[in-house]
Motif scaffolding. Structure first.
Motif, PDB file in Angstrom:
ATOM      1  N   UNK A  39       0.836  -1.201   0.000  1.00 32.86           N
ATOM      2  CA  UNK A  39       0.000   0.000   0.000  1.00 32.86           C
ATOM      3  C   UNK A  39       0.869   1.249   0.000  1.00 32.86           C
ATOM      4  N   UNK A  40       0.557   2.181  -0.903  1.00 31.39           N
ATOM      5  CA  UNK A  40       1.271   3.446  -0.849  1.00 31.39           C
ATOM      6  C   UNK A  40       0.750   4.244   0.349  1.00 31.39           C
ATOM      7  N   UNK A  41       1.506   5.200   0.759  1.00 27.05           N
ATOM      8  CA  UNK A  41       1.198   5.922   1.992  1.00 27.05           C
ATOM      9  C   UNK A  41      -0.054   6.765   1.839  1.00 27.05           C
ATOM     10  N   UNK A  42      -0.908   6.698   2.831  1.00 23.36           N
ATOM     11  CA  UNK A  42      -2.084   7.580   2.896  1.00 23.36           C
ATOM     12  C   UNK A  42      -1.593   8.911   3.458  1.00 23.36           C
ATOM     13  N   UNK A  43      -1.778   9.986   2.677  1.00 27.41           N
ATOM     14  CA  UNK A  43      -1.322  11.299   3.146  1.00 27.41           C
ATOM     15  C   UNK A  43      -1.910  11.597   4.516  1.00 27.41           C
ATOM     16  N   UNK A  44      -3.199  11.452   4.591  1.00 29.60           N
ATOM     17  CA  UNK A  44      -3.893  11.607   5.864  1.00 29.60           C
ATOM     18  C   UNK A  44      -5.311  11.107   5.674  1.00 29.60           C
ATOM     19  N   UNK A  45      -5.941  10.786   6.772  1.00 26.20           N
ATOM     20  CA  UNK A  45      -7.348  10.407   6.697  1.00 26.20           C
ATOM     21  C   UNK A  45      -8.147  11.706   6.769  1.00 26.20           C
ATOM     22  N   UNK A  46      -8.922  11.970   5.735  1.00 31.49           N
ATOM     23  CA  UNK A  46      -9.632  13.233   5.658  1.00 31.49           C
ATOM     24  C   UNK A  46     -11.102  13.044   6.036  1.00 31.49           C
ATOM     25  N   UNK A  47     -11.603  13.951   6.838  1.00 31.64           N
ATOM     26  CA  UNK A  47     -13.002  13.924   7.252  1.00 31.64           C
ATOM     27  C   UNK A  47     -13.786  14.913   6.401  1.00 31.64           C
ATOM     28  N   UNK A  48     -14.876  14.451   5.844  1.00 33.97           N
ATOM     29  CA  UNK A  48     -15.744  15.311   5.031  1.00 33.97           C
ATOM     30  C   UNK A  48     -17.019  15.619   5.802  1.00 33.97           C
ATOM     31  N   UNK A  49     -17.555  16.794   5.580  1.00 34.33           N
ATOM     32  CA  UNK A  49     -18.865  17.150   6.109  1.00 34.33           C
ATOM     33  C   UNK A  49     -19.832  17.151   4.934  1.00 34.33           C
ATOM     34  N   UNK A  50     -20.795  16.255   4.989  1.00 33.04           N
ATOM     35  CA  UNK A  50     -21.742  16.093   3.871  1.00 33.04           C
ATOM     36  C   UNK A  50     -23.073  16.714   4.235  1.00 33.04           C
TER      37      UNK A  50
END
Length: 201
Positions: free
Chosen positions: A190-201
């Motif tokens: 797995x390539x690195x996940x930059x960051x886990x991003x939280x979205x507001x929907x």
């Protein structure tokens, strides 16, 4: 690059939400929403579709590609172009969505739901692996689910009654909000996940 996005399930979807979904997705996916088994599942599907629109905009991807999303004969959500890869998972009030260049499967589970001893015993029997405790159960279960979602033509039966679990996979796991465990699995490192991003929907 691999991108993992998290969002809370949208409790109410107004007309503008459905207009957005109709604008970007095929009739097949819109019709699938109307056949959701219950309001809770419908809300999760609506949220995931709105997430994808936001994600494509954020990543600078061509949103016209979303019209190419469809369900294959195995019931898996796939892109007709093959890329980008999209994998979605729900658990209670959280939706996880991975968008990546390579095939990756994702699963998310709420670890506050304690598995029964019977369920843990069954998982041990099906996998041939020792399950020590609740955390160990969810680590194994989310890994299994994410591996199953990695393939367009395989499901849990291929893992439990085949040799899929013993094959080489790369899995990364993340704990969110001290309650949710996310597993991502791939055939290659797995390539690195930059960051886990939280979205507001």
């Amino acid at each position: 690059m691999t991108h993992l996005f998290i969002a809370e399930v949208k409790p109410v979807a107004d007309d503008s939400c459905m207009d957005t979904i109709r604008k970007y997705f095929s009739d097949e996916l819109v019709n699938r929403l109307t056949k959701s088994p219950g309001a809770g599942h419908w809300s999760k599907r609506v949220t995931s579709r709105l997430m994808l629109v936001n994600i494509f905009h954020e990543l600078g991807l061509n949103v016209a590609l979303l019209r190419g999303l469809h369900y294959n004969r195995h019931g898996k959500l796939v892109m007709d172009t093959g890329t980008p890869n999209i994998s979605i998972s729900y658990s209670n009030s959280i939706v996880a969505c991975v968008v990546s260049e390579n095939k990756i499967g994702v699963d998310i589970e709420d670890m506050r739901e304690t598995p029964t001893s019977k369920t843990m015993t069954l998982l041990e029997k099906w996998t041939g692996r020792k399950v020590k405790d609740r955390v160990d159960f969810f680590k194994l279960w989310t890994q299994i689910e994410s591996i199953a979602k990695l393939y367009d033509d395989k499901g849990l039966a291929d893992i439990f009654y085949g040799n899929l679990l013993s094959e080489k996979h790369y899995t990364r796991q993340y704990l969110l909000n001290n309650n949710y465990l996310v597993s991502m699995s791939a055939l290659t490192c797995l390539d690195t996940v930059d960051q886990i991003k939280t979205l507001t929907i």
